[in-house]
Scaffold this motif. Structure first.
Motif, PDB file in Angstrom:
ATOM      1  N   LEU A  33       0.819  -1.206   0.000  1.00  0.00           N
ATOM      2  CA  LEU A  33       0.000   0.000   0.000  1.00  0.00           C
ATOM      3  C   LEU A  33       0.858   1.262   0.000  1.00  0.00           C
ATOM      4  O   LEU A  33       2.065   1.218   0.271  1.00  0.00           O
ATOM      5  N   SER A  34       0.220   2.381  -0.280  1.00  0.00           N
ATOM      6  CA  SER A  34       0.889   3.678  -0.287  1.00  0.00           C
ATOM      7  C   SER A  34       1.640   3.914   1.020  1.00  0.00           C
ATOM      8  O   SER A  34       1.119   3.624   2.104  1.00  0.00           O
ATOM      9  N   PHE A  35       2.850   4.436   0.903  1.00  0.00           N
ATOM     10  CA  PHE A  35       3.747   4.745   2.016  1.00  0.00           C
ATOM     11  C   PHE A  35       4.329   3.490   2.688  1.00  0.00           C
ATOM     12  O   PHE A  35       5.002   3.598   3.710  1.00  0.00           O
ATOM     13  N   ASN A  36       4.082   2.309   2.092  1.00  0.00           N
ATOM     14  CA  ASN A  36       4.609   1.062   2.652  1.00  0.00           C
ATOM     15  C   ASN A  36       5.356   0.237   1.612  1.00  0.00           C
ATOM     16  O   ASN A  36       5.505  -0.976   1.773  1.00  0.00           O
ATOM     17  N   GLY A  61      11.229  11.012  -0.634  1.00  0.00           N
ATOM     18  CA  GLY A  61       9.800  11.230  -0.416  1.00  0.00           C
ATOM     19  C   GLY A  61       9.091  10.006   0.127  1.00  0.00           C
ATOM     20  O   GLY A  61       7.940   9.748  -0.193  1.00  0.00           O
ATOM     21  N   GLY A  62       9.776   9.238   0.951  1.00  0.00           N
ATOM     22  CA  GLY A  62       9.246   7.971   1.439  1.00  0.00           C
ATOM     23  C   GLY A  62      10.110   6.852   0.894  1.00  0.00           C
ATOM     24  O   GLY A  62      11.325   6.851   1.079  1.00  0.00           O
ATOM     25  N   TYR A  63       9.494   5.893   0.197  1.00  0.00           N
ATOM     26  CA  TYR A  63      10.252   4.793  -0.399  1.00  0.00           C
ATOM     27  C   TYR A  63      10.558   5.045  -1.877  1.00  0.00           C
ATOM     28  O   TYR A  63      10.857   4.105  -2.618  1.00  0.00           O
ATOM     29  N   GLY A  64      10.523   6.296  -2.301  1.00  0.00           N
ATOM     30  CA  GLY A  64      10.813   6.616  -3.686  1.00  0.00           C
ATOM     31  C   GLY A  64      12.264   6.371  -4.058  1.00  0.00           C
ATOM     32  O   GLY A  64      13.169   6.441  -3.224  1.00  0.00           O
ATOM     33  N   VAL A  65      12.473   6.082  -5.343  1.00  0.00           N
ATOM     34  CA  VAL A  65      13.809   5.831  -5.889  1.00  0.00           C
ATOM     35  C   VAL A  65      13.989   6.706  -7.123  1.00  0.00           C
ATOM     36  O   VAL A  65      13.096   6.793  -7.963  1.00  0.00           O
ATOM     37  N   ILE A  66      15.152   7.363  -7.221  1.00  0.00           N
ATOM     38  CA  ILE A  66      15.517   8.105  -8.421  1.00  0.00           C
ATOM     39  C   ILE A  66      16.823   7.515  -8.937  1.00  0.00           C
ATOM     40  O   ILE A  66      17.819   7.446  -8.211  1.00  0.00           O
ATOM     41  N   ALA A  67      16.799   7.066 -10.189  1.00  0.00           N
ATOM     42  CA  ALA A  67      18.000   6.512 -10.828  1.00  0.00           C
ATOM     43  C   ALA A  67      18.389   7.438 -11.970  1.00  0.00           C
ATOM     44  O   ALA A  67      17.627   7.613 -12.922  1.00  0.00           O
ATOM     45  N   SER A  68      19.571   8.040 -11.875  1.00  0.00           N
ATOM     46  CA  SER A  68      20.030   9.024 -12.862  1.00  0.00           C
ATOM     47  C   SER A  68      21.108   8.429 -13.751  1.00  0.00           C
ATOM     48  O   SER A  68      22.041   7.776 -13.278  1.00  0.00           O
ATOM     49  N   SER A 151       0.610  13.460  -1.332  1.00  0.00           N
ATOM     50  CA  SER A 151       0.848  12.179  -1.988  1.00  0.00           C
ATOM     51  C   SER A 151       2.332  12.026  -2.288  1.00  0.00           C
ATOM     52  O   SER A 151       3.156  12.902  -2.006  1.00  0.00           O
ATOM     53  N   GLY A 152       2.676  10.903  -2.909  1.00  0.00           N
ATOM     54  CA  GLY A 152       4.081  10.629  -3.212  1.00  0.00           C
ATOM     55  C   GLY A 152       4.703  11.633  -4.158  1.00  0.00           C
ATOM     56  O   GLY A 152       5.877  11.993  -4.007  1.00  0.00           O
ATOM     57  N   ALA A 153       3.960  12.090  -5.164  1.00  0.00           N
ATOM     58  CA  ALA A 153       4.516  13.068  -6.103  1.00  0.00           C
ATOM     59  C   ALA A 153       4.886  14.357  -5.385  1.00  0.00           C
ATOM     60  O   ALA A 153       5.936  14.956  -5.642  1.00  0.00           O
ATOM     61  N   VAL A 154       4.015  14.808  -4.485  1.00  0.00           N
ATOM     62  CA  VAL A 154       4.291  16.032  -3.718  1.00  0.00           C
ATOM     63  C   VAL A 154       5.570  15.861  -2.913  1.00  0.00           C
ATOM     64  O   VAL A 154       6.446  16.740  -2.907  1.00  0.00           O
ATOM     65  N   LYS A 155       5.706  14.729  -2.250  1.00  0.00           N
ATOM     66  CA  LYS A 155       6.870  14.522  -1.386  1.00  0.00           C
ATOM     67  C   LYS A 155       8.159  14.410  -2.204  1.00  0.00           C
ATOM     68  O   LYS A 155       9.214  14.898  -1.776  1.00  0.00           O
ATOM     69  N   MET A 156       8.100  13.778  -3.361  1.00  0.00           N
ATOM     70  CA  MET A 156       9.302  13.685  -4.192  1.00  0.00           C
ATOM     71  C   MET A 156       9.686  15.055  -4.745  1.00  0.00           C
ATOM     72  O   MET A 156      10.871  15.401  -4.824  1.00  0.00           O
ATOM     73  N   LEU A 157       8.697  15.870  -5.093  1.00  0.00           N
ATOM     74  CA  LEU A 157       8.984  17.232  -5.551  1.00  0.00           C
ATOM     75  C   LEU A 157       9.605  18.057  -4.416  1.00  0.00           C
ATOM     76  O   LEU A 157      10.514  18.861  -4.643  1.00  0.00           O
ATOM     77  N   GLN A 158       9.128  17.860  -3.198  1.00  0.00           N
ATOM     78  CA  GLN A 158       9.659  18.598  -2.052  1.00  0.00           C
ATOM     79  C   GLN A 158      11.110  18.248  -1.764  1.00  0.00           C
ATOM     80  O   GLN A 158      11.835  19.038  -1.155  1.00  0.00           O
ATOM     81  N   SER A 159      11.556  17.077  -2.224  1.00  0.00           N
ATOM     82  CA  SER A 159      12.942  16.653  -1.963  1.00  0.00           C
ATOM     83  C   SER A 159      13.957  17.530  -2.686  1.00  0.00           C
ATOM     84  O   SER A 159      15.128  17.587  -2.287  1.00  0.00           O
TER      85      SER A 159
END
Length: 391
Positions: A33-36, A61-68, A151-159
């Motif tokens: 689920l979201s955030f888990n 932003g939680g469990y988000g991953v960014i691969a560059s 939501s997750g998008a907001v939190k990733m943008l805040q990063s």
């Protein structure tokens, strides 16, 4: 030359098809689920680490991953996939059905994540032919918000890790279109989504003496009638907007008139002016409770803005999808938190045909896809990047 490139992308995507299916089914078996999305995130990182060239950031932003993936100066392109599942008990009997009771990938996020991993593999192998940076965004929590309404998008943008992105694209599985079709639309394509909680208050009492009460059930009946007559009377029929009720709670016994009725629902629209009009009209309808001797409390929880697809990004998607059947129409009144990204930079989402012979809609407890569409999504994402970053 363009047709040859498209065929080349498809050929490379077909070569990774067994892995696409393996990844997708693994995510489907183990939905979170979201955030888990801890296991999902760890699996994404494990796969990414098997490819060359990626700089991986975890827990964004939680469990988000960014691969560059970078190769010299040039544009920064974002490709986004969401990872979370839904609180639905799966009713499928397939061998890869959910092993987590009450949790299911019923919206295709397992496929989105697998497709982005497939694109990662191909782009890693082709990186020296590209000039610029690709950021693969594996996003948590698209389906829900936290206690702060984020939501997750907001939190990733805040990063801040997405601030340098110049262009972005996302895809969504589309169970109403067959494989080989994509659906595109310029401008507002999915809805603003606000939730409301409306408490209609009266004065309770004995069911045998209703004259001594202010019956909130009766008050709510008048309010609901006003709400259901709003579309086509208060909103231009040519404009998109609706109020839908999801919950009505009131009373605990046959012979007791309660003090309060709680009504909960959503407000959906494409345009900002319609969004504001619907909120105003909801307030007007609720005020009937006061006019009839009761009172009310209304709380609006502002959700995702409308998804605004940029025409230029859609042009690039269409070039990358040469040979596909293109349907140009809005995606409906659902909402999508990729809209927070489309608010900030030129970006767009396309819907990817994956219909089965027996269509199963999004959020259905037997939702599944034509897995051959995984090849299509992978090829289009790779083609999108190459159109923007090809040397």
């Amino acid at each position: 030359m363009k047709q040859r490139n498209v065929l080349n992308h498809r050929k490379k995507a077909e070569a990774v098809y067994p892995e696409l299916v393996k990844w997708r089914r693994d995510f489907h078996k183990h939905p979170e689920l979201s955030f888990n999305e801890k296991r999902t995130s760890e699996k994404v990182i494990e796969v990414l680490q098997s490819f060359d060239g990626f700089h991986i950031q975890s827990n964004v932003g939680g469990y988000g991953v960014i691969a560059s993936l970078s190769n010299g100066d040039g544009p920064v392109i974002g490709l986004r996939a969401d990872m979370d599942a839904l609180p639905i008990q799966e009713q499928s009997v397939c061998e890869y059905a959910s092993r987590n009771p009450g949790v299911m990938h019923a919206c295709g996020h397992d496929a989105h994540t697998a497709i982005l991993l497939g694109a990662a593999k191909i782009l890693s192998e082709n990186r020296k032919h590209l000039k610029g940076t690709i950021k693969l965004i594996f996003q948590p929590a698209e389906e829900a918000c936290d206690e702060n309404g984020e939501s997750g998008a907001v939190k990733m943008l805040q990063s801040g890790f997405l601030d340098d992105i110049d262009r972005a694209v996302a895809l969504h599985m589309c169970p109403w279109q067959p494989r080989g079709t994509i659906q595109l639309h310029d401008g507002p394509s999915m809805a603003n989504n606000d939730e409301f909680d409306l408490a209609i208050k009266g004065r309770g009492g004995h069911g045998g003496y209703p004259q001594d009460t202010i019956d909130p059930l009766w008050l709510s009946a008048q309010v609901l009638q006003a709400l259901y007559s709003m579309n086509g009377r208060k909103i231009d029929p040519l404009q998109v907007g609706t109020i839908s009720l999801g919950q009505i709670h009131g009373g605990k016994a046959h012979n007791i008139i309660p003090d309060e009725v709680m009504v909960k629902g959503t407000i959906r629209s494409y345009e900002k002016n319609v969004r504001l009009t619907l909120i105003d009209e909801l307030e007007n309808a609720a005020s009937l409770a006061s006019a009839l001797g009761g009172s009310y409390e209304l709380r609006i929880n502002e959700g995702e803005p409308a998804l605004l697809n940029h025409p230029y990004i859609n042009e690039i998607i269409e070039k990358a999808a040469e040979g596909f059947h293109i349907v140009k129409k809005p995606f409906g009144m659902g909402s999508e938190d990729f809209s927070y990204i489309t608010e900030k930079i030129p970006a767009a989402m396309f819907f990817l045909g994956c219909r089965l012979e027996e269509e199963r809609g999004l959020h259905h407890p037997q939702f599944d896809i034509d897995e051959s569409a995984l090849v299509d999504g992978t090829a289009i994402l790779v083609g999108f990047v190459e159109h923007l970053l090809k040397r």
